[in-house]
Enzyme design. Structure first.
Site, PDB file in Angstrom:
ATOM      1  N   SER A  77       0.811  -1.217   0.000  1.00 16.87           N
ATOM      2  CA  SER A  77       0.000   0.000   0.000  1.00 16.87           C
ATOM      3  C   SER A  77       0.846   1.269   0.000  1.00 16.87           C
ATOM      4  O   SER A  77       0.412   2.302  -0.514  1.00 16.87           O
ATOM      5  CB  SER A  77      -0.933   0.012   1.220  1.00 16.87           C
ATOM      6  OG  SER A  77      -0.188  -0.133   2.422  1.00 16.87           O
ATOM      7  N   ASP A 242      -6.272   7.080   8.636  1.00 16.00           N
ATOM      8  CA  ASP A 242      -6.410   5.842   9.396  1.00 16.00           C
ATOM      9  C   ASP A 242      -5.303   5.660  10.420  1.00 16.00           C
ATOM     10  O   ASP A 242      -5.218   4.606  11.061  1.00 16.00           O
ATOM     11  CB  ASP A 242      -6.438   4.645   8.438  1.00 16.00           C
ATOM     12  CG  ASP A 242      -5.146   4.500   7.637  1.00 16.00           C
ATOM     13  OD1 ASP A 242      -4.300   5.418   7.699  1.00 16.00           O
ATOM     14  OD2 ASP A 242      -4.990   3.478   6.958  1.00 16.00           O
ATOM     15  N   HIS A 245      -1.426   4.606   7.323  1.00 18.45           N
ATOM     16  CA  HIS A 245      -0.778   4.940   6.058  1.00 18.45           C
ATOM     17  C   HIS A 245      -0.319   6.396   6.072  1.00 18.45           C
ATOM     18  O   HIS A 245      -0.918   7.236   6.738  1.00 18.45           O
ATOM     19  CB  HIS A 245      -1.738   4.708   4.882  1.00 18.45           C
ATOM     20  CG  HIS A 245      -2.090   3.266   4.693  1.00 18.45           C
ATOM     21  ND1 HIS A 245      -3.229   2.715   5.208  1.00 18.45           N
ATOM     22  CD2 HIS A 245      -1.423   2.258   4.057  1.00 18.45           C
ATOM     23  CE1 HIS A 245      -3.272   1.421   4.888  1.00 18.45           C
ATOM     24  NE2 HIS A 245      -2.191   1.124   4.204  1.00 18.45           N
TER      25      HIS A 245
END
Length: 333
Positions: A77, A242, A245
């Site tokens: 990610s 979040d 990240h």
């Protein structure tokens, strides 16, 4: 046992088929299980948007008949850019636009990174990149490792998959830069002693990654605490919604650290490759260089004559503003 020796053991286990060398002893499991439950209540409290598509042609104003440099991103990610909402905020777009500005030529970006990916997904990602005939990337950037740690993949397996991916890309003719496993101890909601354990595990994996990447002809850049003191000093600015990240500012910081090495591989970086002792640059045994690199984010490790490696701290540049990319079909004519 020193970090250099642990990293060398992991790399050796990967090379000779050992699969049982882990990063944490059994005594830590009970502590981890308790702390993970606490951390889960805080990490991921917000929602990270899916990474925006950033594939396309950057620096199209530098046309003039110049052939585009082909840049590819692989990994998890972090490489995909999860956590931001605009394509221009992803690390791929930032690297492509920065490379276009330094090289003064168009850069064609293709990103095959997958949120949630572990190192065993690199085989699929490399196959995607190598499938189109005549479209081998000039340089590939890989960011991987965090999910290997959180999903307890054996370190020897993790670095074995990475070594295979780098070898395939190098054999195909692509240059490779690996942003090593980030320091998971920087995640703000993670409590002690899990924070200390996460830092130890991720740094050991990062050092082992450097050893196998250098052995396969690639270069590494330590992502460390993603990258530098900004995350420790300003976690609410540098992490995304979040709390896990990176934010746009965080990705820009990471891209600024990786960009000089990408440019140096393509011989377009204006800085000399001469080592500067006053900046703690020098030639060290590979395992020692790998252990040193994880202590300072942004450190580059390049293979020299085995078993030696070059440790370098390249000066960073502020990235240019990023325009929306032209579709890839335009790059292909």
């Amino acid at each position: 046992m020193s970090r250099a020796r642990v990293a060398r053991r992991i790399a050796a286990g990967a090379a000779y088929g050992g699969g049982g060398i882990g990063l944490l002893g059994a005594a830590a499991v009970g502590v981890l299980l308790a702390e993970v439950q606490l951390a889960k209540r805080s990490v991921g409290g917000g929602v990270a948007p899916l990474p925006p598509a950033a594939d396309g042609l950057y620096g199209r104003g530098y046309g003039g008949g110049a052939e585009a440099v082909r840049l590819a991103l692989l990994g998890d990610s972090t490489a995909a850019g999860q956590g931001v909402r605009r394509a221009g905020q992803t690390p791929g777009a930032l690297l492509a636009s920065g490379l276009a500005a330094v090289a003064e030529c168009p850069v064609e970006l293709r990103n095959v990174a997958l949120p949630g990916a572990r190192s065993d997904d690199l085989e699929r990602q490399v196959s995607l990149l190598l499938a189109p005939p005549g479209r081998i990337p000039d340089v590939c950037v890989i960011m991987i490792g965090a999910n290997d740690v959180t999903h307890r993949m054996p370190a020897t397996e993790s670095v074995r998959y990475l070594a295979t991916a780098v070898r395939r890309l190098r054999t195909a003719g692509a240059e490779v830069v690996v942003g090593t496993c980030p320091d998971l101890g920087t995640i703000e909601p993670v409590y002690q002693p899990l924070r200390w354990l996460a830092r130890r595990v991720s740094r050991q994996l990062a050092a082992a990654q450097t050893i196998v990447v250098v052995e396969q002809g690639g270069r590494t850049v330590s992502l460390g605490d993603l990258l530098g003191p900004e995350f420790a000093a300003n976690p609410r600015e540098m992490f995304g919604a979040d709390n896990y990240h990176p934010s746009a500012e965080g990705y820009a910081t990471a891209a600024m650290a990786v960009l000089p090495t990408v440019c140096a591989l393509l011989n377009v970086w204006p800085e000399t490759d001469r080592l500067e002792a006053d900046r703690r640059e020098g030639m060290l045994p590979v395992a020692k260089a790998a252990a040193e690199a994880v202590e300072e984010a942004g450190t580059e490790v390049t293979g020299a004559r085995a078993p030696w490696a070059l440790l370098k701290h390249r000066r960073r540049r502020r990235l240019p503003s990023v325009q929306d990319p032209a579709p890839l079909r335009d790059a292909h004519g």
